[in-house]
Design an enzyme around this catalytic site. Structure first.
Site, PDB file in Angstrom:
ATOM      1  N   TYR A 171       0.633  -1.020   0.177  1.00 54.06           N
ATOM      2  CA  TYR A 171       0.332  -0.253   0.126  1.00 54.06           C
ATOM      3  C   TYR A 171       0.807   1.200  -0.358  1.00 54.06           C
ATOM      4  O   TYR A 171       0.383   2.270  -0.865  1.00 54.06           O
ATOM      5  CB  TYR A 171      -1.054   0.125   1.192  1.00 54.06           C
ATOM      6  CG  TYR A 171      -1.813   1.045   1.721  1.00 54.06           C
ATOM      7  CD1 TYR A 171      -3.075   1.280   0.500  1.00 54.06           C
ATOM      8  CD2 TYR A 171      -1.654   2.094   2.789  1.00 54.06           C
ATOM      9  CE1 TYR A 171      -4.040   2.383   1.107  1.00 54.06           C
ATOM     10  CE2 TYR A 171      -2.461   3.024   2.500  1.00 54.06           C
ATOM     11  CZ  TYR A 171      -3.727   3.268   1.960  1.00 54.06           C
ATOM     12  OH  TYR A 171      -4.213   4.200   2.314  1.00 54.06           O
ATOM     13  N   LYS A 175       0.716   4.305  -2.911  1.00 52.94           N
ATOM     14  CA  LYS A 175       0.086   5.328  -2.794  1.00 52.94           C
ATOM     15  C   LYS A 175       1.866   6.499  -2.858  1.00 52.94           C
ATOM     16  O   LYS A 175       1.355   7.528  -3.025  1.00 52.94           O
ATOM     17  CB  LYS A 175       0.098   6.327  -1.368  1.00 52.94           C
ATOM     18  CG  LYS A 175      -1.613   4.727  -0.756  1.00 52.94           C
ATOM     19  CD  LYS A 175      -2.693   5.592  -1.472  1.00 52.94           C
ATOM     20  CE  LYS A 175      -4.065   5.234  -1.283  1.00 52.94           C
ATOM     21  NZ  LYS A 175      -4.404   5.638  -2.758  1.00 52.94           N
TER      22      LYS A 175
END
Length: 302
Positions: A171, A175
């Site tokens: 993640y 991001k």
């Protein structure tokens, strides 16, 4: 309905719940016509029952606004193309793209397998790239046809992408990639009338309320700092014509606080003017580190 987004056509991905839903409702309340995209999957990306996008469309229409649902997979080229087509078919134009869709598959790095890595990077990073690519192609064609758009893109990064987050290597990497994609897109697309910015929101969603249960809990009374609706006003402004001149920036939004994030920039430096030996390089690096600011805290440590 009239407001800062009056007359604009706005696409919001992952808009069936959480932040995306809040953004879609906020844009509609400010006069936008909204394409509500949501695949309707669970936290791990597997299909779920019902149509959350359809429910948000019903909410918008019940309040007097205009909206249509889109259930395609925006991490595929066909799905992303059909998302842009849905806006053009329903309303004849596209003004704003809000990339928001995502999910989690959290693991410590030693337990993170390839499927969990690929799935999260696919949805967050490819799921930003493909809608952006197809929207940009449309706006470029409009500009070349003598119809320069007043177009806006708002991407969704995270504090995890800016500072890292323990247990979220996939993640955090995705991001962080979204921030770099935002900077590149802002530089490339400005000539066509497109502004591209990113937000790093902190809010209570299906993803965060499980990972950070204590900090995300709603208070019994008073201002709910973690309500996703707190983030949407900034997103609506960035997605409107009122944000003219603002591009290539990253904003953090949490509760009543808005911050402009300042990224990598050169700090303390020494230039020898010749090649270092390893010992010299190490000694110099330690000297520079002693002069440098301490790095930000990693999310989720402990």
């Amino acid at each position: 309905m009239t407001g800062v987004a009056d007359g604009r056509v706005v696409v919001v991905t992952g808009a069936g719940r959480g932040l995306g839903r809040a953004h879609a409702l906020a844009f509609a309340a400010e006069g936008a016509r909204v394409v509500v995209n949501d695949l309707g999957v669970g936290l791990d990306g597997t299909p779920g029952a019902g149509s959350p996008a359809g429910l948000v469309v019903e909410e918008i229409r019940a309040a007097g606004g205009e909206a249509v649902a889109h259930g395609g997979d925006i991490a595929t080229s066909a799905g992303a193309a059909s998302l842009v087509a849905a806006a053009l078919e329903a309303y004849g134009r596209l003004d704003t793209l809000v990339n928001n869709a995502g999910f989690l598959r959290d693991r410590m790095l030693v337990n993170l397998d390839e499927d969990d890595w690929d799935a999260v990077v696919r949805v967050h990073l490819r799921g930003h790239f493909l809608p952006l690519k197809h929207a940009a192609a449309h706006w470029r064609a409009e500009a070349k046809a003598g119809r320069p758009p007043c177009a806006r893109v708002v991407n969704t990064s995270s504090g995890a992408g800016l500072l890292g987050s323990v247990g979220q290597g996939n993640y955090s990497a995705a991001k962080a990639g979204i921030v770099a994609l935002t900077l590149v897109a802002a530089a490339e697309l400005g000539r066509y009338g497109v502004q591209v910015n990113a937000i790093a929101p902190a809010a209570r969603t299906r993803m965060t309320e499980r990972t950070f249960a204590e900090t995300m809990a709603a208070p019994a009374a008073g201002f709910d700092t973690m309500a996703p609706e707190n983030v949407s006003p900034l997103v609506v402004w960035l997605g409107s014509a009122a944000s003219a001149g603002v591009t290539g920036r990253v904003f953090e939004a949490e509760g009543g606080r808005i911050s402009v994030m300042e990224g990598w920039r050169r700090g303390p430096t020494v230039d020898k003017g010749a090649r270092w030996t390893p010992a010299e390089a190490g000694e110099t690096a330690l000297t520079l580190l002693a002069e440098a600011e301490a790095p930000g805290a990693v999310y989720g440590a402990g």
